[in-house]
Design an enzyme around this catalytic site. Structure first.
Site, PDB file in Angstrom:
ATOM      1  N   CYS A 131     -37.580 -48.636 -29.535  1.00 17.21           N
ATOM      2  CA  CYS A 131     -36.874 -49.107 -28.336  1.00 17.21           C
ATOM      3  C   CYS A 131     -37.629 -50.200 -27.566  1.00 17.21           C
ATOM      4  O   CYS A 131     -37.000 -51.072 -26.963  1.00 17.21           O
ATOM      5  CB  CYS A 131     -36.533 -47.941 -27.422  1.00 17.21           C
ATOM      6  SG  CYS A 131     -37.883 -46.796 -27.139  1.00 17.21           S
ATOM      7  N   HIS A 256     -35.691 -49.816 -20.481  1.00 20.38           N
ATOM      8  CA  HIS A 256     -37.046 -50.349 -20.556  1.00 20.38           C
ATOM      9  C   HIS A 256     -37.045 -51.782 -20.006  1.00 20.38           C
ATOM     10  O   HIS A 256     -36.075 -52.525 -20.186  1.00 20.38           O
ATOM     11  CB  HIS A 256     -37.532 -50.417 -22.003  1.00 20.38           C
ATOM     12  CG  HIS A 256     -37.749 -49.090 -22.657  1.00 20.38           C
ATOM     13  ND1 HIS A 256     -37.811 -47.900 -21.977  1.00 20.38           N
ATOM     14  CD2 HIS A 256     -37.960 -48.782 -23.971  1.00 20.38           C
ATOM     15  CE1 HIS A 256     -38.034 -46.911 -22.835  1.00 20.38           C
ATOM     16  NE2 HIS A 256     -38.116 -47.415 -24.045  1.00 20.38           N
TER      17      HIS A 256
END
Ligand SMILES: NC(=O)c1ccc[n+]([C@@H]2O[C@H](COP(=O)([O-])OP(=O)(O)OC[C@H]3O[C@@H](n4cnc5c(N)ncnc54)[C@H](OP(=O)(O)O)[C@@H]3O)[C@@H](O)[C@H]2O)c1
Length: 351
Positions: A131, A256
Site C-alpha cells: 500500500c 496513506h
C-alpha cells in the site's frame, strides 16, 4: 473457459476484503459466480456483494473448484500456502499479500503504469504492490514517463488500517482512552494510559506518530521501507533506481500520505509537471495552497485516485520535484488495484 469468469475472493472478511466487496458491487458486473472464502472461523457467515447475501466458505482445495480468477487478500503465510493450490487447480491468482511480489516469475502490476506485465505469468500468479508503494506510484509513473526518474526520497505517513482490522480497532480504542483528557503533555503519559494495548504497533498511536512500519531488516531498515524500494524498482523497470524511504505510522484510520522528493534526468518545470499530473489517468492534481487546497487523508479517504498537491521544484536542484501525495490504502492501495488487475485478466477471457 467460461464467458463470465468465476471469481474467488479469499480473505473476504478482512479490512481489504470488505472494501473489495464494495468495489465488486460498484464496478461493472463482469463476473459469473463470486465465491467468498476466509478462514474456518468465518465459514457460514453471510456477506453482501452485488446486492446479494453470499455465504463464506472455509479455504480448502475444493473452494477453488471451477474458479477462473482468485483474489487473495490474506496474510503472507496464508497466501504462500494457498495461492499455489488455487493456481494448480487452474485459477489465475491475483495476490495482494507480500508473499510473491519479488518472485521473478510473478509480475508486480499497477494497471496505469505497467499493464503489459500482467500478460507474462509463468506461475499463474500476479502480485499487487504494497500500500505504501501504491500510494504514490501512479503519479510517479506518469512523471517518469515524461522526465525519466533517477532517484526517490520519500517519507510516509501511514494509516492504521494498513495493519488490517487489528490496526483499526487499536487506534479506535486508544482514541477513546485519551479523548477529553489532558494527556500528551508530559513524557510517557500517553504510554502509561494506553498500557500494553498497542496492538500491532510498537508504541501508542493516539496523540502520537511512530517511525516504524513492518519488521526489522538489515542495518536498521524496516520491511516496509525495503518494500517501497524493491517494488518501485520492479514496477517501473528501473533495477538501479536510487530509493530512500522512511515509513511512519500516524493516527489516521485509512489513507496513506507521502512526501516525495523525485529527481529526474534533466531539468524539470512545475508547469510541465502539473500538466502531466492533471491529465494522468488515476491522478487528481489538487494544488492551490493560496486557497488552502492540498490533499489530506481525511478528505481523500473512500476515493479511488492518487491525489497530488504541494508541487514544487526543489530549491537546490532544478532536476527535482517535491510533492505531497495521498491515496486510500484500502482502495487504490490494495482492493482497487487488485480488482483492476483481475478485470484486466478477465478481459482476456472474453477477448
Ligand atoms: N490493509 C492494507 O492497507 C493493505 C494494503 C495492501 C496489501 N495488504 C495485504 O492484504 C492482505 C490482507 O490484509 P487485511 O488488512 O485485509 O488483513 P485483515 O483485516 O487482518 O484480514 C485478513 C483476512 O485473511 C483471512 N485469513 C486469516 N487467516 C486465514 C487462514 N489461515 N485461512 C484463510 N483465511 C485467513 C481472514 O479471515 P477471518 O476473518 O476468517 O480470520 C481475513 O479475511 C495482507 O497480506 C496485507 O498485507 C493490506
Amino acid at each position: 473457459m467460461t464467458v463470465r469468469p468465476t471469481l474467488a475472493v479469499v480473505g473476504a472478511t478482512g479490512a481489504v476484503g470488505t472494501v473489495m466487496l464494495q468495489i465488486l458491487s460498484q464496478h461493472a458486473d463482469i463476473w459469473g459466480e463470486i465465491r467468498l472464502v476466509a478462514s474456518p472461523r468465518s465459514a457460514g457467515r453471510k456477506l453482501t456483494v452485488r446486492g446479494e447475501e453470499v455465504e463464506v466458505v472455509a479455504v480448502s482445495e475444493e473452494a477453488f473448484d471451477g474458479v477462473d480468477i482468485a483474489m487473495f487478500d490474506v496474510p503472507d503465510e496464508v497466501a504462500a500456502r494457498w495461492a499455489p493450490v488455487a493456481a494448480a487447480k487452474g485459477a489465475i491468482v491475483v495476490d495482494n499479500s507480500g508473499a510473491f511480489r519479488m518472485d521473478p516469475d510473478v509480475p508486480l502490476v499497477v494497471p496505469e503504469v505497467n499493464p503489459h506485465a500482467a500478460r507474462r505469468r509463468p506461475r499463474s500468479i500476479v502480485a499487487s504492490p504494497n500500500c505504501a508503494t501504491l500510494s504514490m506510484i501512479v503519479a510517479i509513473g506518469a512523471l517518469h514517463a515524461e522526465f525519466g526518474l533517477r532517484e526517490l526520497i520519500v517519507s510516509s505517513y501511514q494509516a492504521v488500517s494498513g495493519a488490517g482490522r487489528a490496526g483499526i480497532e487499536t487506534l479506535r480504542s486508544q482514541l477513546a482512552m485519551v479523548a477529553g483528557t489532558e494527556l500528551g503533555t508530559s513524557p510517557g503519559d500517553v504510554r502509561r494510559s494506553v498500557g500494553d494495548e498497542t496492538g500491532p504497533f510498537p508504541a501508542p498511536l493516539a496523540l502520537n506518530v511512530v517511525p516504524w512500519v513492518g519488521s526489522l531488516r538489515e542495518d536498521g531498515w524496516s520491511s516496509e521501507e525495503m518494500k517501497v524500494r524493491d517494488e518501485s524498482r520492479k514496477i517501473l523497470g528501473l533495477p538501479g533506481l536510487k530509493v530512500t524511504a522512511t515509513c511512519v505510522r500516524v493516527p489516521v484510520v485509512t489513507t496513506h500520505s507521502m512526501t516525495v522528493h523525485a529527481r529526474f534526468e534533466d531539468e524539470v518545470t512545475v508547469d510541465k509537471a502539473r500538466e502531466i499530473l492533471a491529465t494522468a489517468p488515476g491522478v487528481v492534481l489538487f494544488d492551490d495552497p493560496a486557497e488552502g487546497e492540498f490533499p489530506t487523508p481525511a478528505d481523500v479517504v473512500g476515493t479511488d485516485p492518487t491525489w497530488v498537491g504541494r508541487v514544487r521544484r526543489s530549491l537546490d536542484d532544478t532536476a527535482a520535484l517535491e510533492l505531497f501525495v495521498c491515496g486510500d490504502n484500502l482502495r487504490k492501495g490494495s482492493a482497487l488495484n487488485t480488482a483492476q488487475i483481475a478485470e484486466l485478466i478477465a478481459s482476456e477471457f472474453t477477448a
